[in-house]
Design a protein around this motif. Structure first.
Motif, PDB file in Angstrom:
ATOM      1  N   VAL A 193       0.790  -1.205  -0.094  1.00  0.00           N
ATOM      2  CA  VAL A 193       0.129   0.082  -0.194  1.00  0.00           C
ATOM      3  C   VAL A 193       0.731   1.021   0.045  1.00  0.00           C
ATOM      4  O   VAL A 193       0.575   2.529  -0.677  1.00  0.00           O
ATOM      5  N   PHE A 194       2.082   1.288   0.738  1.00  0.00           N
ATOM      6  CA  PHE A 194       2.910   2.411   0.850  1.00  0.00           C
ATOM      7  C   PHE A 194       3.723   2.697  -0.557  1.00  0.00           C
ATOM      8  O   PHE A 194       3.747   3.801  -0.900  1.00  0.00           O
ATOM      9  N   LEU A 195       3.917   1.595  -1.276  1.00  0.00           N
ATOM     10  CA  LEU A 195       4.679   1.464  -2.363  1.00  0.00           C
ATOM     11  C   LEU A 195       3.736   2.358  -3.345  1.00  0.00           C
ATOM     12  O   LEU A 195       4.083   3.037  -4.195  1.00  0.00           O
ATOM     13  N   ALA A 196       2.573   1.794  -3.518  1.00  0.00           N
ATOM     14  CA  ALA A 196       1.506   2.106  -4.375  1.00  0.00           C
ATOM     15  C   ALA A 196       1.194   3.662  -4.151  1.00  0.00           C
ATOM     16  O   ALA A 196       1.007   4.370  -5.123  1.00  0.00           O
ATOM     17  N   PHE A 197       0.943   4.141  -2.896  1.00  0.00           N
ATOM     18  CA  PHE A 197       0.809   5.562  -2.772  1.00  0.00           C
ATOM     19  C   PHE A 197       1.787   6.130  -3.222  1.00  0.00           C
ATOM     20  O   PHE A 197       1.659   7.416  -3.590  1.00  0.00           O
ATOM     21  N   GLY A 198       3.228   5.514  -2.963  1.00  0.00           N
ATOM     22  CA  GLY A 198       4.457   6.496  -3.408  1.00  0.00           C
ATOM     23  C   GLY A 198       4.240   6.819  -4.803  1.00  0.00           C
ATOM     24  O   GLY A 198       4.701   7.885  -5.396  1.00  0.00           O
ATOM     25  N   VAL A 199       4.429   5.625  -5.483  1.00  0.00           N
ATOM     26  CA  VAL A 199       4.479   5.659  -6.952  1.00  0.00           C
ATOM     27  C   VAL A 199       3.320   6.434  -7.393  1.00  0.00           C
ATOM     28  O   VAL A 199       3.512   7.269  -8.560  1.00  0.00           O
ATOM     29  N   SER A 250       4.166  10.145  -6.927  1.00  0.00           N
ATOM     30  CA  SER A 250       5.001  10.610  -7.966  1.00  0.00           C
ATOM     31  C   SER A 250       4.557  10.500  -9.326  1.00  0.00           C
ATOM     32  O   SER A 250       5.103  11.661  -9.959  1.00  0.00           O
ATOM     33  N   LEU A 251       3.756   9.852  -9.699  1.00  0.00           N
ATOM     34  CA  LEU A 251       3.197   9.900 -10.986  1.00  0.00           C
ATOM     35  C   LEU A 251       2.509  11.378 -11.114  1.00  0.00           C
ATOM     36  O   LEU A 251       2.354  11.969 -12.253  1.00  0.00           O
ATOM     37  N   ALA A 252       1.698  11.598 -10.078  1.00  0.00           N
ATOM     38  CA  ALA A 252       1.045  12.925 -10.048  1.00  0.00           C
ATOM     39  C   ALA A 252       1.892  13.997 -10.005  1.00  0.00           C
ATOM     40  O   ALA A 252       1.505  15.069 -10.907  1.00  0.00           O
ATOM     41  N   VAL A 253       2.976  13.931  -9.532  1.00  0.00           N
ATOM     42  CA  VAL A 253       4.159  15.181  -9.411  1.00  0.00           C
ATOM     43  C   VAL A 253       4.615  15.190 -10.921  1.00  0.00           C
ATOM     44  O   VAL A 253       4.722  16.368 -11.432  1.00  0.00           O
TER      45      VAL A 253
END
Length: 80
Positions: free
Chosen positions: A63-69, A72-75
């Motif tokens: 979940v934390f990896l998906a949230f971080g990815v 990052s894609l949003a940025v």
């Protein structure tokens, strides 16, 4: 220039934060083996249960990896 001004920007940010927290919670609770919120909190408190192994070693990192990815894609899209 931003289209959200005045009161609408804090309201939009509140919904985004609430949606992100809800997505994290659902990601930890939902899986092939469904756990209730009390079971997940108990699994975080006591490291010796099978539920604790599933939550700590599989669900939280995923979940934390998906949230971080996703962040990052949003940025990256925001910079284009």
């Amino acid at each position: 220039m931003s289209r959200l001004t005045g009161v609408r920007r804090p309201l939009a940010m509140s919904f985004l934060v609430l949606g992100g927290a809800l997505a994290l919670l659902v990601g930890v609770l939902w899986g092939p083996v469904s756990y209730s919120l009390a079971e997940v909190l108990g699994a975080l408190a006591s490291p010796d249960t099978p539920a604790s192994m599933i939550v700590r070693q599989l669900r939280l990192p995923r979940v934390f990896l998906a949230f971080g990815v996703g962040g990052s894609l949003a940025v990256a899209v925001g910079l284009c």
